[in-house]
Enzyme design. Structure first.
Site, PDB file in Angstrom:
ATOM      1  N   GLU A   1       1.778  -6.798  -5.286  1.00 57.19           N
ATOM      2  CA  GLU A   1       1.533  -5.860  -6.666  1.00 57.19           C
ATOM      3  C   GLU A   1       2.957  -5.106  -6.956  1.00 57.19           C
ATOM      4  O   GLU A   1       3.343  -5.054  -8.136  1.00 57.19           O
ATOM      5  CB  GLU A   1       0.425  -4.737  -6.560  1.00 57.19           C
TER       6      GLU A   1
ATOM      7  N   ASP B   1       0.777  -1.148  -0.119  1.00 55.25           N
ATOM      8  CA  ASP B   1      -0.077   0.157  -0.111  1.00 55.25           C
ATOM      9  C   ASP B   1       0.941   1.130   0.040  1.00 55.25           C
ATOM     10  O   ASP B   1       0.674   2.205  -0.863  1.00 55.25           O
ATOM     11  CB  ASP B   1      -0.874   0.015   1.189  1.00 55.25           C
TER      12      ASP B   1
HETATM   13  O1  TRH Z   1       4.519  -6.132   0.728  1.00 57.64           O
HETATM   14  P1  TRH Z   1       3.320  -6.665  -0.138  1.00 57.64           P
HETATM   15  O2  TRH Z   1       2.867  -8.195   0.131  1.00 57.64           O
HETATM   16  O3  TRH Z   1       2.209  -5.679  -0.314  1.00 57.64           O
HETATM   17  C1  TRH Z   1       0.813  -5.795  -0.457  1.00 57.64           C
HETATM   18  C2  TRH Z   1       0.288  -5.384   0.643  1.00 57.64           C
HETATM   19  O4  TRH Z   1      -0.007  -6.747   1.334  1.00 57.64           O
HETATM   20  C3  TRH Z   1      -1.096  -4.898   0.507  1.00 57.64           C
HETATM   21  O5  TRH Z   1      -2.145  -4.950   1.517  1.00 57.64           O
HETATM   22  C4  TRH Z   1      -1.882  -5.838  -0.765  1.00 57.64           C
HETATM   23  O6  TRH Z   1      -2.854  -4.844  -1.090  1.00 57.64           O
HETATM   24  C5  TRH Z   1      -0.914  -5.884  -1.893  1.00 57.64           C
HETATM   25  O7  TRH Z   1       0.364  -6.386  -1.533  1.00 57.64           O
HETATM   26  C6  TRH Z   1      -1.478  -6.543  -3.151  1.00 57.64           C
HETATM   27  O8  TRH Z   1       4.099  -6.726  -1.837  1.00 57.64           O
HETATM   28  P2  TRH Z   1       4.414  -5.364  -2.909  1.00 57.64           P
HETATM   29  O9  TRH Z   1       3.036  -4.871  -3.597  1.00 57.64           O
HETATM   30  O10 TRH Z   1       5.253  -6.116  -3.568  1.00 57.64           O
HETATM   31  O11 TRH Z   1       4.960  -4.392  -2.053  1.00 57.64           O
HETATM   32  C7  TRH Z   1       6.217  -4.495  -1.492  1.00 57.64           C
HETATM   33  C8  TRH Z   1       6.958  -3.253  -1.566  1.00 57.64           C
HETATM   34  O12 TRH Z   1       8.342  -3.080  -0.617  1.00 57.64           O
HETATM   35  C9  TRH Z   1       7.323  -2.683  -2.931  1.00 57.64           C
HETATM   36  O13 TRH Z   1       7.080  -1.311  -3.021  1.00 57.64           O
HETATM   37  C10 TRH Z   1       8.885  -3.007  -2.819  1.00 57.64           C
HETATM   38  C11 TRH Z   1       9.305  -2.747  -1.580  1.00 57.64           C
HETATM   39  N1  TRH Z   1      10.497  -3.294  -1.045  1.00 57.64           N
HETATM   40  C12 TRH Z   1      11.483  -2.400  -0.588  1.00 57.64           C
HETATM   41  O14 TRH Z   1      11.517  -1.338  -0.441  1.00 57.64           O
HETATM   42  N2  TRH Z   1      12.692  -3.206   0.033  1.00 57.64           N
HETATM   43  C13 TRH Z   1      12.686  -4.646   0.150  1.00 57.64           C
HETATM   44  O15 TRH Z   1      13.907  -4.943   0.502  1.00 57.64           O
HETATM   45  C14 TRH Z   1      11.618  -5.345  -0.188  1.00 57.64           C
HETATM   46  C15 TRH Z   1      11.792  -6.848  -0.119  1.00 57.64           C
HETATM   47  C16 TRH Z   1      10.620  -4.820  -0.838  1.00 57.64           C
END
Ligand code: TRH
Length: 383
Positions: free
Chosen positions: A278, A18
Site C-alpha cells: 500500500e 502497517d
Molecule cells: O512492506 P509491505 O509489503 O507492507 C504491507 C504489509 O505486508 C501489510 O501487512 C499489508 O497490510 C500491506 O502491505 C498491504 O509494502 P508497503 O505497504 O509498500 O510498505 C513498505 C514500507 O516500507 C513503506 O512505508 C515504504 C517503506 N520503505 C522504506 O522505508 N525503505 C525502503 O528501503 C523500502 C523498500 C520501503
C-alpha cells in the site's frame, strides 16, 4: 476545534506497510495539524527500520513530535491511559479490552476510527466513514477508507511533498547526493533506472532476461525483500549491497533498507518503479513516474479485483494502446496471466506516454481529499 490528543495503535502483521502507514499518518497529524499524537506499535524494530531516529529498545520516546510507545498488541494487558480524544486502530488491528472498557467510562467517549486498507474498488466510497456498533460495549467505531475518489478519505500526502519532489527532480545536485548516499553509481545518459520492490514473483526471471537482452541499458536497484533470494539462482550467487551484478544490458545493485524519506527520493530518481502493498504503491504515484504495482497477495486471489480496479482507474486517461500494454504487463506481474518478454517490450513502447501520464495522474489525485485532513475534519465535526 482544539487539536487535542490522539492515540494511534499499530500491529505489524508482516513486512513494513502497517508501520509505514501508521508513521506517516502520525507524522502528518503531529506536524501539520498540531495534534499531540501517541503511537503504540507492537514491533518497534520495524518502525525503527523505516524511521532510524527511533530507538527500538526504548519505550516512550519523542520523535518528530510523536510520543512513540511499545505495546504488546490488542490481547496484551498493557496499562494504557484512556485519555485520548481520538483513537485510531490501523488496518483494524483491534484495541485491548481494558482500553475499550475504560473508553466506555469516559464522560465523553473518544472518537474511534479504524484506518482501513486501500482499494480502488467502487464500493469503497459507499462504505467510507460508516459507523459500526461494538457487539457488546456501548461504543461506536467508524471505518475510514483511503481511496481514489471524492467519496473516500483520499490518500496520505504531506503538504510540501510535491514541492520537495519537484525540487529534487529538477536538481542534479540532489540526485547526485542520493546516489552517493546509496553508494551507487549515477545512471548514465539513456539508462533506464528501475527500482524493484516486490513480493515473491513468478515473472521476475522472464523480466530480467528481457532486460539483459534489450538494446537499452537497465540499472535495476533492489532493496531487501523477496527479489533478493529469487534472483540468486538466475545470478548464480547471492545479491548483496556493494556487489553489483551485470548480464548483458542489465546492471543489478542491491541496496540496504533505507529510511522512508530516502525511499521517496529513490522513487523520484528512477524512470520506473516496481512497488507493492500500500504505502510504496501510493508513494510511487506521488513520485509522478511510471509504476508497476504488485498487490499484496490475498486468499482466494481477492487482490486481483484490487489490481483490476486500479488498472481501470489508472488506465482511463491513457491512449488505448498504452492502457492495453500497461494492463497486460501489470496483470502478468500480478500472476493473473503468464509473463512474456513481449509484454515488457510492449510496455516500453509506451514509456514516454506513461511518464506524462504519471505526472497528470499525480495532479489529478492531488485534487481529491487528503487522508489526514479528512480524518481531522471528520473528528472536528464530531467533538
Ligand atoms: O512492506 P509491505 O509489503 O507492507 C504491507 C504489509 O505486508 C501489510 O501487512 C499489508 O497490510 C500491506 O502491505 C498491504 O509494502 P508497503 O505497504 O509498500 O510498505 C513498505 C514500507 O516500507 C513503506 O512505508 C515504504 C517503506 N520503505 C522504506 O522505508 N525503505 C525502503 O528501503 C523500502 C523498500 C520501503
Amino acid at each position: 476545534m482544539k487539536p487535542g490528543h490522539w492515540d494511534i495503535f499499530c500491529v505489524v502483521v508482516d513486512n513494513y506497510g502497517d508501520a509505514g502507514v501508521a508513521w506517516r499518518l502520525a507524522r502528518e497529524l503531529a506536524l501539520e495539524h498540531g495534534i499531540a499524537v501517541r503511537l503504540y506499535c507492537d514491533r518497534l524494530r520495524t518502525l525503527a527500520s523505516i524511521v532510524p531516529a527511533i530507538d527500538a529498545s526504548r519505550d516512550g520516546q519523542s520523535v518528530d513530535g510523536i510520543d512513540v510507545r511499545a505495546w504488546g498488541g490488542p490481547s496484551a494487558n498493557d496499562a494504557i491511559d484512556a485519555d485520548a480524544d481520538v483513537v485510531i486502530d490501523i488496518f483494524g488491528c483491534g484495541l485491548p479490552e481494558s482500553l475499550l472498557v475504560a473508553m466506555t467510562q469516559r464522560p465523553r467517549q473518544p472518537v474511534w476510527n479504524n484506518a482501513e486498507h486501500l482499494s480502488a474498488e467502487s464500493w469503497v466510497a459507499s462504505t467510507h466513514a460508516l459507523p459500526s456498533r461494538h457487539p457488546r460495549l456501548p461504543l461506536v467505531r467508524y471505518f475510514f477508507f483511503p481511496g481514489f475518489s471524492a467519496g473516500t478519505a483520499g490518500l496520505l500526502r504531506e503538504r510540501d511533498l510535491f514541492s520537495r519532489r519537484d525540487a529534487f527532480q529538477s536538481s542534479e545536485v540532489a540526485r547526485a547526493s542520493l546516489w552517493r548516499r546509496l553508494r551507487l553509481p549515477p545512471p548514465g545518459p539513456g539508462t533506464l533506472a528501475v527500482s524493484l520492490f516486490c513480493y515473491a514473483n513468478h515473472s521476475l526471471t522472464v523480466l530480467v532476461d528481457a532486460w539483459a537482452e534489450q538494446s537499452r541499458e537497465v540499472f535495476c536497484i533492489v532493496p531487501p525483500g523477496a527479489a533478493w533470494p529469487a534472483l540468486q539462482p538466475w545470478m548464480g550467487g547471492p545479491l548483496q549491497p556493494g556487489r553489483p551484478f551485470r548480464r548483458g544490458r542489465l546492471l543489478i545493485s542491491a541496496i540496504p533498507f533505507v529510511a522512508q524519506d530516502d525511499y521517496d527520493a529513490l522513487l523520484w530518481a528512477c524512470d520506473l518503479n516496481f512497488v507493492r502493498g500500500e504505502d510504496s504503491f501510493v508513494r510511487a504515484q506521488w513520485a509522478a513516474r511510471p509504476l508497476v504495482w504488485h498487490a499484496y497477495p490475498q486468499a482466494e486471489d481477492a487482490h486481483r479485483l484490487k489490481v483490476d480496479a486500479f488498472l481501470a482507474r489508472y488506465g482511463k486517461a491513457l491512449p488505448a494502446g498504452g492502457a492495453d500494454a500497461y494492463r497486460a504487463f501489470s496483470r502478468a506481474w500480478n500472476d493473473v496471466t503468464p509473463m512474456y518478454a513481449d509484454l515488457w517490450r510492449g510496455l516500453m513502447d509506451f514509456h514516454a506516454t506513461l511518464d506524462g501520464h504519471a505526472r497528470a495522474w499525480a495532479q489529478e489525485l492531488e485534487r481529491l481529499p487528503e487522508f489526514a485532513n479528512s480524518l481531522a475534519q471528520f473528528v472536528s465535526d464530531r467533538v
